[in-house]
Design a protein around this motif. Structure first.
Motif, PDB file in Angstrom:
ATOM      1  N   ARG A 139      -9.091 -14.404  -6.360  1.00 12.96           N
ATOM      2  CA  ARG A 139     -10.512 -14.090  -6.264  1.00 12.96           C
ATOM      3  C   ARG A 139     -10.800 -12.729  -6.885  1.00 12.96           C
ATOM      4  NH1 ARG A 139     -12.849 -16.299  -0.507  1.00 12.96           N
ATOM      5  NH2 ARG A 139     -11.460 -18.106  -0.281  1.00 12.96           N
ATOM      6  N   THR A 140     -11.988 -12.622  -7.455  1.00 15.65           N
ATOM      7  CA  THR A 140     -12.419 -11.309  -7.921  1.00 15.65           C
ATOM      8  C   THR A 140     -13.013 -10.556  -6.737  1.00 15.65           C
ATOM      9  OG1 THR A 140     -14.587 -12.169  -8.524  1.00 15.65           O
ATOM     10  CG2 THR A 140     -12.907 -12.138 -10.247  1.00 15.65           C
ATOM     11  N   ALA A 141     -12.804  -9.246  -6.714  1.00 16.19           N
ATOM     12  CA  ALA A 141     -13.328  -8.405  -5.641  1.00 16.19           C
ATOM     13  C   ALA A 141     -13.346  -6.971  -6.136  1.00 16.19           C
ATOM     14  CB  ALA A 141     -12.474  -8.517  -4.373  1.00 16.19           C
ATOM     15  N   PRO A 142     -14.347  -6.184  -5.722  1.00 15.27           N
ATOM     16  CA  PRO A 142     -14.433  -4.799  -6.218  1.00 15.27           C
ATOM     17  C   PRO A 142     -13.301  -3.908  -5.734  1.00 15.27           C
ATOM     18  CG  PRO A 142     -16.072  -5.198  -4.505  1.00 15.27           C
ATOM     19  CD  PRO A 142     -15.469  -6.529  -4.843  1.00 15.27           C
ATOM     20  N   TRP A 143     -12.652  -4.320  -4.627  1.00 14.75           N
ATOM     21  CA  TRP A 143     -11.521  -3.533  -4.145  1.00 14.75           C
ATOM     22  C   TRP A 143     -10.559  -4.443  -3.394  1.00 14.75           C
ATOM     23  CZ3 TRP A 143     -10.799  -3.729   1.078  1.00 14.75           C
ATOM     24  CH2 TRP A 143     -11.918  -3.993   1.886  1.00 14.75           C
ATOM     25  N   LEU A 144      -9.337  -3.959  -3.298  1.00  7.78           N
ATOM     26  CA  LEU A 144      -8.285  -4.668  -2.570  1.00  7.78           C
ATOM     27  C   LEU A 144      -7.452  -3.608  -1.863  1.00  7.78           C
ATOM     28  CD1 LEU A 144      -6.696  -7.421  -2.152  1.00  7.78           C
ATOM     29  CD2 LEU A 144      -5.282  -6.692  -4.066  1.00  7.78           C
ATOM     30  N   ALA A 145      -7.196  -3.802  -0.582  1.00  9.93           N
ATOM     31  CA  ALA A 145      -6.413  -2.833   0.185  1.00  9.93           C
ATOM     32  C   ALA A 145      -5.092  -3.453   0.623  1.00  9.93           C
ATOM     33  CB  ALA A 145      -7.194  -2.355   1.408  1.00  9.93           C
ATOM     34  N   VAL A 146      -4.024  -2.654   0.542  1.00 15.60           N
ATOM     35  CA  VAL A 146      -2.700  -3.047   1.013  1.00 15.60           C
ATOM     36  C   VAL A 146      -2.308  -2.077   2.119  1.00 15.60           C
ATOM     37  CG1 VAL A 146      -0.295  -3.443   0.388  1.00 15.60           C
ATOM     38  CG2 VAL A 146      -2.105  -3.831  -1.314  1.00 15.60           C
ATOM     39  N   VAL A 147      -2.003  -2.587   3.274  1.00 17.63           N
ATOM     40  CA  VAL A 147      -1.627  -1.758   4.414  1.00 17.63           C
ATOM     41  C   VAL A 147      -0.218  -2.145   4.838  1.00 17.63           C
ATOM     42  CG1 VAL A 147      -2.203  -1.028   6.756  1.00 17.63           C
ATOM     43  CG2 VAL A 147      -4.033  -1.620   5.153  1.00 17.63           C
ATOM     44  N   VAL A 148       0.693  -1.180   4.821  1.00 19.60           N
ATOM     45  CA  VAL A 148       2.092  -1.429   5.143  1.00 19.60           C
ATOM     46  C   VAL A 148       2.456  -0.609   6.377  1.00 19.60           C
ATOM     47  CG1 VAL A 148       4.472  -1.224   4.364  1.00 19.60           C
ATOM     48  CG2 VAL A 148       2.687  -1.908   2.747  1.00 19.60           C
ATOM     49  N   ASP A 149       2.838  -1.305   7.436  1.00 21.75           N
ATOM     50  CA  ASP A 149       3.259  -0.640   8.677  1.00 21.75           C
ATOM     51  C   ASP A 149       4.745  -0.906   8.847  1.00 21.75           C
ATOM     52  OD1 ASP A 149       3.370   0.679  11.033  1.00 21.75           O
ATOM     53  OD2 ASP A 149       2.053  -0.670  12.156  1.00 21.75           O
ATOM     54  N   ASP A 150       5.542  -0.123   8.118  1.00 18.12           N
ATOM     55  CA  ASP A 150       6.988  -0.336   8.043  1.00 18.12           C
ATOM     56  C   ASP A 150       7.711   0.811   8.725  1.00 18.12           C
ATOM     57  OD1 ASP A 150       9.166  -2.010   6.606  1.00 18.12           O
ATOM     58  OD2 ASP A 150       9.672   0.063   6.086  1.00 18.12           O
ATOM     59  N   PRO A 151       8.805   0.526   9.455  1.00 22.66           N
ATOM     60  CA  PRO A 151       9.540   1.618  10.124  1.00 22.66           C
ATOM     61  C   PRO A 151      10.031   2.698   9.166  1.00 22.66           C
ATOM     62  CG  PRO A 151      10.258  -0.534  10.933  1.00 22.66           C
ATOM     63  CD  PRO A 151       9.366  -0.793   9.772  1.00 22.66           C
ATOM     64  N   ALA A 152      10.290   2.330   7.905  1.00 21.78           N
ATOM     65  CA  ALA A 152      10.762   3.313   6.929  1.00 21.78           C
ATOM     66  C   ALA A 152       9.659   4.225   6.438  1.00 21.78           C
ATOM     67  CB  ALA A 152      11.419   2.606   5.746  1.00 21.78           C
TER      68      ALA A 152
END
Length: 607
Positions: free
Chosen positions: A537-550
């Motif tokens: 899909r097209t979208a003006p923004w995309l967010a990636v959220v990583v909740d990793d122990p490292a």
């Protein structure tokens, strides 16, 4: 009639004006009629002022004056300048004219037919005028860029001399007292004037690296890069924490000759041959202009718009980042930054930022490294990419040669099918047959930021101009990637998606994340959360959220108008799809630009 003059501000730089006024009075060129000052005058100022009235009320002093000089702290310039203009007088305003672009526009609108000169001392140097003539005549050849280097040192007293010193704001009012906008403002203004780019709309692509060695609000070590309307790249690299104090130098890099302007000393060196020139002060030039309007002002207010656009960029930029204390050295009342003199000189010489030069104390230096793949693996097309990429906190956010897709590497451009040639790696997708062995192409570097995408025989299919930029944003940093593809011949770009494989329209800008537990990765867009809601899909923004122990981190992507390619479950990768479900055809000479911005933040950010 001898012009009557009032000076606002008799201490600091205003003291130099007071001395100059006394000299001009002796020549019969001007008459001082009052001094506006809120503090008691010291003995020298009392002697130079004589029996002229001294008052904090500038409007009252201006009633019988022809000229007003405002040489007070920058955040007081605008109201005092208005009082001078409201009295119908001409104005000499010390630099920088105002702390905001809005205030500058108000002042331009208010000035009417009054002469308004800004106190850029360097622009009265005849060395500057001579250099401008050389540039215009073509004597230096094609101008490749202008670099300014400045290595001064300011001791502790510099930052305690006034409440506004080293501040970005004071009691909610913009001050912008940083290295770029105050002590080295002449370097910026002179570079813009030499290029003939002085209007607000004459500069763009402003990049800032604002740093501080001291515990202050403003910058004391910084790098500015911009591009003018003429296409000239201007880099200004400066510090107030120099190891060795030297006068600033402006270098014009010409294709035929090089010119080094020592603007504070009115010296010009052209290919090693030195010239010395005289200098007219802003006040003397203003007086000459008032006597004969055919004499142009050296620095009229209206011609400081481009400079004010830089000031506005500095004012609205995130707070300067601190330089790691490991690189700082206390030298009596001074603070020195190890290696700063060399870094400043290299930036101005090579027209690069501190981060691009990998200066070790630049917080942006280690966040991304652009380079070629050093490993040679089967089914992998070696390509230059950004890897490793890190947050400001040091968390690595890119992966390289994972077992599932060894041809994935960092952040870069990946084209799986150009006229049937695979320029990424792996196998080629063929409808009805799946992934089968096919022709692997190759890439060649043809110049700085220039790549040729070739078939296996070396025939050029596409040419790419690539540029990456880094800048600080509040709480993190932002990468801007721009690639311009130009077809060398008629080409068609395909993806598995454009050949019928649903949901697999990858190919274009691509970011391979490190190997992560899919449960620790969330993706969002205005369409919702999860791979199924954002992929394709097209979208003006995309967010990636990583909740990793490292290390937890968040990234926000924007820029492309193409569909997003997103993988989270099978592996973690984000891309901008050039040929999501239909081929992209480019005729010979056709162009396609790809721009993606990614802001990286440490920690988990709320939606």
């Amino acid at each position: 009639m001898t012009p009557r003059l009032v000076l606002a501000g008799a201490s600091g730089y205003g003291r130099l004006y007071l001395r100059q006024i006394a000299a001009l009075e002796a020549e019969g060129l001007v008459r001082l009629t009052g001094v506006c000052e809120i503090d008691p005058l010291d003995p020298e100022a009392r002697r130079l002022t004589g029996d002229r009235p001294v008052s904090p009320d500038l409007a009252a002093l201006m009633r019988d004056a022809d000229i007003g000089i405002v040489s007070t702290p920058m955040h007081t310039h605008l109201p005092l300048a208005h009082q001078v203009l409201d009295a119908g007088a001409h104005l000499l305003l010390e630099k920088p004219p105002t702390p905001t672009l809005t205030g500058w526009r108000q002042l331009v609108d208010r000035s009417g037919d009054r002469a308004v000169q800004v106190g850029f001392q360097s622009l009265g140097s005849h060395a500057v005028h001579r250099l401008a003539d050389l540039i215009r005549s073509g004597a230096l050849g094609e101008i490749r860029g202008i670099g300014v280097r400045g290595t001064w040192s300011r001791d502790d007293s510099y930052y305690t001399r006034a409440p506004w010193a080293g501040r970005r704001t004071l009691d909610g009012v913009p001050v912008v007292d940083g290295a770029l906008t105050n002590p080295f403002a002449h370097g910026i203004a002179t570079a813009l004037a030499l290029d003939g780019s002085t209007g607000v709309d004459d500069v763009h692509d402003i990049e800032l690296e604002l740093l501080r060695a001291r515990d202050i609000e403003a910058d004391d070590t910084s790098c500015l890069r911009l591009r003018t309307r003429n296409g000239t790249v201007v880099v200004v690299a400066v510090t107030l924490c120099a190891e060795v104090v030297r006068e600033p130098v402006l270098t014009v890099h010409g294709s035929r000759k090089r010119a080094d302007l020592h603007y504070s000393e009115h010296r010009l060196v052209i290919d090693g041959i030195e010239e010395r020139h005289r200098h007219d002060s802003p006040l003397r030039n203003l007086l000459a202009h008032l006597r004969d309007p055919a004499v142009p002002l050296h620095s009229p207010l209206v011609a400081t718009g481009a400079f004010m656009k830089v000031v506005e960029a500095v004012r609205t930029a995130p707070d300067p980042l601190p330089i790691d204390r490991a690189w700082l050295r206390r030298n009596g009342k001074r603070v020195d930054v190890d290696g700063v003199d060399h870094a400043v000189a290299r930036a101005a010489e090579r027209l690069r930022t501190f981060a691009e030069l990998e200066v070790p104390w630049s917080p942006l230096a280690g966040v991304a490294r652009h380079g070629w793949d050093t490993e040679r693996l089967p089914l992998v097309v070696p390509r230059p990419a950004l890897h490793p990429v890190r947050t400001l906190g040091g968390v690595v956010v890119t992966g390289e040669h994972p077992d599932d897709h060894p041809w994935h590497r960092g952040i870069g451009l990946a084209l799986p099918d150009v006229n049937g040639v695979n320029l990424w790696g792996g196998r080629n997708y063929v409808p009805g047959r799946g992934y089968v062995p096919g022709e692997l192409g190759r890439l060649e570097e043809t110049g700085p930021g220039e790549l040729a995408w070739c078939d296996s025989a070396g025939g050029v299919l596409l040419r790419e101009h690539r540029r990456t930029r880094r800048r600080v944003v509040t709480g993190g940093w932002e990468l801007e990637w721009t690639s311009v593809l130009t077809a060398e011949r008629d080409v068609v770009l395909h993806s598995p998606g454009s050949k019928g494989r649903a949901g697999a329209g990858y190919g274009g800008w691509f970011w391979r994340l490190p190997d992560l537990d899919p449960r620790s990765v969330r993706v969002h867009s205005p369409d919702g959360e999860g791979e199924e809601r954002v992929n394709g899909r097209t979208a003006p923004w995309l967010a990636v959220v990583v909740d990793d122990p490292a290390g937890a981190w968040t990234a926000v992507l924007s820029g492309p108008t193409d569909p997003w390619f997103v993988r989270v479950g099978q592996y973690q990768g984000i891309g901008s799809a050039l040929a999501w479900d239909a081929p992209l055809a480019l005729p010979a000479g056709g162009r396609r630009e790809i721009t993606v911005r990614v802001a990286f933040y440490d920690g988990v950010r709320p939606p």
